[in-house]
Design a protein around this motif. Sequence first.
Motif, PDB file in Angstrom:
ATOM      1  N   LEU B 118     -11.171  21.149  11.688  1.00 25.67           N
ATOM      2  CA  LEU B 118     -10.472  21.982  12.584  1.00 25.67           C
ATOM      3  C   LEU B 118      -9.911  23.211  12.014  1.00 25.67           C
ATOM      4  O   LEU B 118      -9.965  23.562  11.094  1.00 25.67           O
ATOM      5  CB  LEU B 118      -9.251  21.097  12.773  1.00 25.67           C
ATOM      6  N   GLY B 119      -9.757  24.042  13.165  1.00 31.41           N
ATOM      7  CA  GLY B 119      -9.173  25.561  12.947  1.00 31.41           C
ATOM      8  C   GLY B 119     -10.132  26.309  12.024  1.00 31.41           C
ATOM      9  O   GLY B 119     -11.481  26.325  12.114  1.00 31.41           O
ATOM     10  N   GLY B 145      -9.449  18.220   6.268  1.00 33.56           N
ATOM     11  CA  GLY B 145      -9.787  18.241   7.617  1.00 33.56           C
ATOM     12  C   GLY B 145      -9.968  19.616   8.173  1.00 33.56           C
ATOM     13  O   GLY B 145     -10.164  19.802   9.386  1.00 33.56           O
ATOM     14  N   SER B 146     -10.023  20.692   7.295  1.00 37.36           N
ATOM     15  CA  SER B 146      -9.886  22.193   7.962  1.00 37.36           C
ATOM     16  C   SER B 146     -11.433  22.819   8.013  1.00 37.36           C
ATOM     17  O   SER B 146     -12.048  22.214   6.964  1.00 37.36           O
ATOM     18  CB  SER B 146      -9.108  22.967   7.199  1.00 37.36           C
ATOM     19  N   LYS B 147     -11.670  23.428   8.747  1.00 37.59           N
ATOM     20  CA  LYS B 147     -13.080  24.133   8.709  1.00 37.59           C
ATOM     21  C   LYS B 147     -12.599  25.538   7.744  1.00 37.59           C
ATOM     22  O   LYS B 147     -11.680  26.077   7.808  1.00 37.59           O
ATOM     23  CB  LYS B 147     -13.316  24.714  10.258  1.00 37.59           C
ATOM     24  N   ALA B 148     -13.840  25.626   6.894  1.00 39.64           N
ATOM     25  CA  ALA B 148     -13.502  26.739   5.591  1.00 39.64           C
ATOM     26  C   ALA B 148     -14.636  27.506   5.877  1.00 39.64           C
ATOM     27  O   ALA B 148     -15.857  26.969   5.562  1.00 39.64           O
ATOM     28  CB  ALA B 148     -12.894  26.257   4.549  1.00 39.64           C
ATOM     29  N   GLU B 149     -14.441  28.784   5.946  1.00 46.68           N
ATOM     30  CA  GLU B 149     -15.666  29.643   5.776  1.00 46.68           C
ATOM     31  C   GLU B 149     -15.778  30.374   4.452  1.00 46.68           C
ATOM     32  O   GLU B 149     -14.589  30.977   3.919  1.00 46.68           O
ATOM     33  CB  GLU B 149     -15.805  30.771   6.924  1.00 46.68           C
ATOM     34  N   ILE B 245      -1.096  24.956   6.852  1.00 48.10           N
ATOM     35  CA  ILE B 245      -0.867  26.208   7.537  1.00 48.10           C
ATOM     36  C   ILE B 245      -1.819  26.256   8.862  1.00 48.10           C
ATOM     37  O   ILE B 245      -1.300  26.431  10.038  1.00 48.10           O
ATOM     38  CB  ILE B 245      -0.946  27.574   7.067  1.00 48.10           C
ATOM     39  N   ASN B 246      -3.060  25.973   8.657  1.00 48.15           N
ATOM     40  CA  ASN B 246      -4.212  25.856   9.521  1.00 48.15           C
ATOM     41  C   ASN B 246      -3.844  25.025  10.905  1.00 48.15           C
ATOM     42  O   ASN B 246      -4.165  25.344  11.913  1.00 48.15           O
ATOM     43  CB  ASN B 246      -5.218  25.672   8.867  1.00 48.15           C
ATOM     44  N   ILE B 247      -3.297  23.760  10.114  1.00 45.20           N
ATOM     45  CA  ILE B 247      -3.446  22.459  11.307  1.00 45.20           C
ATOM     46  C   ILE B 247      -1.995  22.909  12.158  1.00 45.20           C
ATOM     47  O   ILE B 247      -1.810  22.037  13.268  1.00 45.20           O
ATOM     48  CB  ILE B 247      -3.363  21.290  10.783  1.00 45.20           C
ATOM     49  N   ASN B 252      -0.073  22.410  17.947  1.00 46.77           N
ATOM     50  CA  ASN B 252       0.791  22.894  18.920  1.00 46.77           C
ATOM     51  C   ASN B 252       0.051  23.007  20.171  1.00 46.77           C
ATOM     52  O   ASN B 252       0.137  23.255  21.220  1.00 46.77           O
ATOM     53  CB  ASN B 252       1.149  24.280  18.585  1.00 46.77           C
ATOM     54  N   ASN B 253      -1.599  22.818  20.076  1.00 44.64           N
ATOM     55  CA  ASN B 253      -2.291  22.841  21.299  1.00 44.64           C
ATOM     56  C   ASN B 253      -2.097  21.509  22.114  1.00 44.64           C
ATOM     57  O   ASN B 253      -2.484  21.491  23.194  1.00 44.64           O
ATOM     58  CB  ASN B 253      -3.814  22.911  20.881  1.00 44.64           C
TER      59      ASN B 253
END
Lengths: 254, 254, 254, 254, 254, 254, 254, 254
Positions: B118-119, B145-149, B245-247, B252-253
């Motif tokens: 996510l995110g 579970g975060s997307k990280a670049e 922070i990312n989630i 909130n969506n």
Amino acid sequence: MDKNKLQIILQNLYDQKLSPDEVINQLATLPYENLDFAKIDHHRPLRNGYAEVVYGKGKTADQLVAIIQSLYKAKSDILVTKLAHKAYENIQQELPPGCIYDNISLTLVSKKKKVNKLGHIVIVSAGTADMPIAEEARITSEFFGSKAEKLFDVGVAGIHRLLEKINVLREARVIIVIAGMDGALASVVGGLVSSPVIAVPTSIGYGASFNGVSALLAMLNSCASGVATVNIDNGFGAGCIAHKINILGEKNNH
Amino acid sequence: MDKNKLQIILQNLYDQKLSPDEVINQLATLPYENLDFAKIDHHRPLRNGYAEVVYGKGKTADQLVAIIQSLYKAKSDILVTKLAHKAYENIQQELPPGCIYDNISLTLVSKKKKVNKLGHIVIVSAGTADMPIAEEARITSEFFGSKAEKLFDVGVAGIHRLLEKINVLREARVIIVIAGMDGALASVVGGLVSSPVIAVPTSIGYGASFNGVSALLAMLNSCASGVATVNIDNGFGAGCIAHKINILGEKNNH
Amino acid sequence: MDKNKLQIILQNLYDQKLSPDEVINQLATLPYENLDFAKIDHHRPLRNGYAEVVYGKGKTADQLVAIIQSLYKAKSDILVTKLAHKAYENIQQELPPGCIYDNISLTLVSKKKKVNKLGHIVIVSAGTADMPIAEEARITSEFFGSKAEKLFDVGVAGIHRLLEKINVLREARVIIVIAGMDGALASVVGGLVSSPVIAVPTSIGYGASFNGVSALLAMLNSCASGVATVNIDNGFGAGCIAHKINILGEKNNH
Amino acid sequence: MDKNKLQIILQNLYDQKLSPDEVINQLATLPYENLDFAKIDHHRPLRNGYAEVVYGKGKTADQLVAIIQSLYKAKSDILVTKLAHKAYENIQQELPPGCIYDNISLTLVSKKKKVNKLGHIVIVSAGTADMPIAEEARITSEFFGSKAEKLFDVGVAGIHRLLEKINVLREARVIIVIAGMDGALASVVGGLVSSPVIAVPTSIGYGASFNGVSALLAMLNSCASGVATVNIDNGFGAGCIAHKINILGEKNNH
Amino acid sequence: MDKNKLQIILQNLYDQKLSPDEVINQLATLPYENLDFAKIDHHRPLRNGYAEVVYGKGKTADQLVAIIQSLYKAKSDILVTKLAHKAYENIQQELPPGCIYDNISLTLVSKKKKVNKLGHIVIVSAGTADMPIAEEARITSEFFGSKAEKLFDVGVAGIHRLLEKINVLREARVIIVIAGMDGALASVVGGLVSSPVIAVPTSIGYGASFNGVSALLAMLNSCASGVATVNIDNGFGAGCIAHKINILGEKNNH
Amino acid sequence: MDKNKLQIILQNLYDQKLSPDEVINQLATLPYENLDFAKIDHHRPLRNGYAEVVYGKGKTADQLVAIIQSLYKAKSDILVTKLAHKAYENIQQELPPGCIYDNISLTLVSKKKKVNKLGHIVIVSAGTADMPIAEEARITSEFFGSKAEKLFDVGVAGIHRLLEKINVLREARVIIVIAGMDGALASVVGGLVSSPVIAVPTSIGYGASFNGVSALLAMLNSCASGVATVNIDNGFGAGCIAHKINILGEKNNH
Amino acid sequence: MDKNKLQIILQNLYDQKLSPDEVINQLATLPYENLDFAKIDHHRPLRNGYAEVVYGKGKTADQLVAIIQSLYKAKSDILVTKLAHKAYENIQQELPPGCIYDNISLTLVSKKKKVNKLGHIVIVSAGTADMPIAEEARITSEFFGSKAEKLFDVGVAGIHRLLEKINVLREARVIIVIAGMDGALASVVGGLVSSPVIAVPTSIGYGASFNGVSALLAMLNSCASGVATVNIDNGFGAGCIAHKINILGEKNNH
Amino acid sequence: MDKNKLQIILQNLYDQKLSPDEVINQLATLPYENLDFAKIDHHRPLRNGYAEVVYGKGKTADQLVAIIQSLYKAKSDILVTKLAHKAYENIQQELPPGCIYDNISLTLVSKKKKVNKLGHIVIVSAGTADMPIAEEARITSEFFGSKAEKLFDVGVAGIHRLLEKINVLREARVIIVIAGMDGALASVVGGLVSSPVIAVPTSIGYGASFNGVSALLAMLNSCASGVATVNIDNGFGAGCIAHKINILGEKNNH
């Protein structure tokens, strides 16, 4: 939730208006304070019954007066520490009766009634410059109810002054050692006695004393066992833990 | 007291074998754990539902295997950090199936099932020597579970490398900046974006870098606002708070 | 080169007075500012649309008045931080209308119009002495548009005060923890919640607190995950990054 | 001068072969050791009757064996601290019977006879990595004769683990708190109890923990009163002073 | 966007397929790299034309070989610094022809062709233990093209050794001073010459030299003007800036 | 021994009143100053011909006036640094004509005659608070005869301000970078240019900036090569070495 | 220029082949070494006549053997300090006859002939762990020709051990005190005697002893006057200055 | 027990009212002070016969006057150190006759009678700012009876000033070197002479001099042997130990 609210819930259970499961759910979501009266009961002897301690530094005159007046009305004993001369002068007119200011240790004390001092703390200091912290420790421990004896100005540069008083040291239940500069007094005292020693480094000294760091490190590294250390210039903290140690003996007499 | 015991007390009250006052007294003396199942319920989503994190350093091979086996049996996802090569070799034979060791970041991961990431976290690092910490941060945030670049090797000594990628930076929800030596990358990135920046000083450098202290101080004193710092080499900590922070955006969506 | 100059070059190309190759050569030697209007567009929402922040310390009265007047004329919102009492008194007569000085946090604020505060930041502080920094964090985050709730004077020496308010903590999107001395509050709060925590060490304490270093180190070494730290006494920095985190939730609702 | 020499002088005085003034002169030039047998009498209960403690680090195998054999022949109890695995292996074959090595705390103990353990010390540690120091403290205090209870792995990141055991804490006469990293556990425990707390920072942690400095500073600056601190990783020192405090209660029962 | 893309846009404008305003909008949203070929042109003489420098520490054998091979194929000169003996042995077999390893300075150099060395750098070191860093500085400055003269083992404890060589010092365009321990050599040399002095503290010394901090502080506080300092043991950095200073003279001859 | 005395000895030898051996003996016991006129000749251009520099801090008004008057009478140019406002006011009435006080940089300058400024130094500063040190560096380098250009308030938090001026940076022969807080500006500038960079950390910042230590460490650890550092707030030192570097170019034109 | 060259010049003057002015010009441009034989004459008694001291640490086996052989051939006495066991083993076969290695102090000594030891140095150490440094000090001072008496293992934790030996202390001309941890021994000894005391902090201790910093600071801050300190673990330095002080007495007998 | 009490005991023994064994028992329980008159005899020459030294800092006007008056009445010589201007003004009116205040060194001296100064101490200082500490050292050593020669303002930035005076240095029995900033003077002087050198770091300097720490570290790490160091700004301590060293020579003449 205060006690009343808990009583209402339980009364409802007793009256079978609520089931045990419903009550469990309600209790499960209660904040901790529900049972806080229990915790307070255990704390009160230390925190309220005895006295309240106010850290005087960095508070405005208004804040100090408000806190002291509030404690006075609650009939609490009062100890204010690190109350600078100027700060005392600013609030002097508005203090309740019975407050005594000590302009060496920078403490303000108000005790409702005299109590017998218990046990035996000896407070040893290295030089006259350490006296403000030594007196803060003495007044703190006496404020809480300990008997405290002074052994001032016995630094190790003239070690005969200390050795002459070895009997005084050996009769103590707990000893507070207060020294700046090289902090060597803590190790020497710790090597002479078998009682616990609380060491207080002071910010006395110059150059590489770094405002008490040299004494702090020396005390933490004491080659004598049985020494524990509080913060630099923390006469209050030493008086407080020394009192707690001192009364251990008392409590067990009963 | 476990939940059962509480149920018994309340049942007794419901059955009027105890009065409300008696129950209040019993509850008043209960330790905190009485209501602990409630607290645990709130904690579980973070601590158990997601995964368990094991700090690999300073544990013996036996301890590590025992902990990992126990988590595996509990069908928990597993993340072990700071697991040195040698430590991994010692336990390799006894690991449950599905554990993947990454010999750059020194992490061991076991995920029960793939989830959509996510995110958008961007992980920026200054030099190749910072890669182990950068990868630790990336693997940690992806594990939760975060997307990280990745945007690696863009230190400020050749600032055009960073400026070329400014669009990547500006699309991130939160940025992790990883740098040793002068730690200047955190300030430069912080000045280019409006998203929050988590800075990780690394112990890369020599002489007066003092194992990361120079980068740590520079990051704490960043002249760009919107930068907060974690401990030296704490890629895990950065990945963890960046994920939290990312989630926020995701939650909130809904 | 300003926008006009770029327009002239391009018009010349359009009018075929210049060839594409000639234009490429001209652009290649342009300084970066050629495209700066683009960058400014992206920056404006953060830097101008919102407000301008002035660091009040170390500026003369004349400098402060000049900056504030200039911002006022630009119809910008204004936040001045670390503006000492004396500094405020020196400029008080020359301030534009609508400036409000807060003599606890030492901030001066001027907002053109009220806006709805968004999201939910909780600001937790350990003692009354931390209040100036806590208020600086609160005023900063509200100035940028976040809703901020106070939870002051809940230091870990009396941990029941904090536990009673656990629901307040758990409802926050992001938490700012402000503490001096041992900085332990950050770890305790970080262990109780799953939201990100921004820790602010304060220079409160004496002796070996080293003007906030003890709290800073404790916070950087927090045994709870999800904690990042800003500089000592940097209430502004904490308010700023907390706001940036807080509005992540808002932005994603749309 | 040994006791015999003093006896001869005094006998001569008694026999009036020397005048009082002559004896005064002789005594005046005597070194301190003349009366040392008195001092030793006072010291023996602490130093010999109980046990001898050997700091194992930095001694060669030969030195260690010689010291331990000598103590064994003197029928003394023996405690060796900080005895690394390798050091133990080197001397294992030459140890007298009855020596027990503990490979967690790195201590070697030999006790002549079992004694009833007295009082009640509780040893609280934050994480599994603190166990070597916690066990060193436990074994030390038990070696001297105190009863010691373990409460391990209750760090503040999951504070419910600690709060569940609050009754254990409150029943202690003195508490030893052992923690690395942020050292927050000392403040939290100190806020929950009224008994004296001895805090031991450990060198556990990474980056800006600086091998225990962060925990040390946090403990020295504890916002809870009644906390004193020993050196980093000094489990022996904590066990020693805790024992001295603990037996104060015992002594006063008689 | 690469140059081609820019050419297409401009060609479209030239062909009047786009209006100037449309092109301005497109350029406004371009990332910085659009014009990066210009910047690269300015950078190339320093970075590529001369040589590439590889920091050897902390890279694996595979990484080192890959980087060196890649530079070799690009016909670039190569300088690897801080390449430990063991690291060199690991890659020795796989190095391209012409690489020379210096086992004092731990540098590896490959130069395509000999060039005339320019100007005059003098490298002064205090003791033989400083030689590795002094040689690193010398090899670095010669690698870039400077003439460098050695004046080793002239520490201030025997100041006549230095004074004898005062003419050598005074003929230098720039001087590098390398010293550990008290770092006094930098001040003495700085007081004897009017040319700029680059000081390099080394980690030589014991006890309170703190791995070079004593020399670093002494050099930063040099009572001689005209002294600037680089990081501890940073012989490469000193050689690099000394070369840049040295060639200033050369450039202006033309 | 002055030159005359040496002449007499040698004349005596020439006149054969002394033998060579006698003269050798006399010379052998001569102090160094015998040949000092040679050394002084080399020194004069730097020390007297140019100017005298007086460090204003910590000198009494009387001392300052005496030194300045003495220099004035010797027709020397004069530079006084770190002359506080109050100190200037105390001596203002007694200064010789032509002294100009700059109340930002706290310098006092008296130049006998205007000279053409040579070369090209660029002085870059991060924020307005760094201006006193930046101006001290500028005035120092101009006092010695260098041309100095200001590029102030271009800190990396808004890096476009710096990039816009990249041509100014690239035209400099030597650059002085002045920054407090994170000191990141030195690395960014160092990465953009090929000329030598002298970095000056300033004591600007709060909390963990430790009066300039954070900037100092960042600059010493600059990831850009070609950066050397002077002491915190030492604008004079930077101006001095920058001038020495700058004139290297000039000297070689002849 | 060597002495011969000077003789030739002067002979030429005597022979009137050169005029006094020509000679002055030649002397004026001579480097300092012209008169260096004078300086060497004064230095030789200390540096060559006595012995040469080699710092053994960080030198390769080849370097050590070469230096020692060269000294041996020059018939010089030899002292090598900090020569680790392994380093000694590496060179053992190639040493000249008569070298004696001491594996406690890590020194290697070769003396041409026995000399009467002079004066009276007393070397006091706190614990057995300080013995290597204490022995280094003893061997150094004896190597130079002083008589040195040992008073080991008299740390202040058992101060009676020291007091018993007070007469030994009072008979010393100069005392070296060697202690780690709290360094208190220096203050206690300094308070007992009127002779000068040289204090040597050792890196003995753990935790917050910071490898000797605690002892160093304590010694620098000694509350006893007449104490000066050398570097941590610098037994050689202490032995050297103690010898220089000790022989002051001797020299004045003549 | 005072001497009288001891006399009575011994008289009783002599009179056979007590047996030897009874007297042994009584002596065994005596505190140390029994024999203290002996110790005092040894101490008096140093402590009373000579003079009393009062540390003036941090004492109130009343305390200072009381101490000085008491010493005056005891006909003792008096030295007060670190007596600030203001402190002196406060007590000036109440001082006994014959007190001389030196407003550079901040010392107050009262000597009963002139004595011949003995031996030869040379006091070397680096700059005019070091003069207060240098004068404190000079006045202290002269107060105790040493002859002291000044060699001020000979810092190493202009090393010819020092070399010119090399004969002065070589005639000294002991040298005190006083310097701030880089502290390099101690190493240079230590390398030029064979007499013992006492180094005093001063808090002179700015930025990274850290109030004398840079000079302190440089002096502790002096590459010259024969240098020992006292605390920062401790001119008194240096004067005291230098005197003790200086008179060693004197004593041995008899």
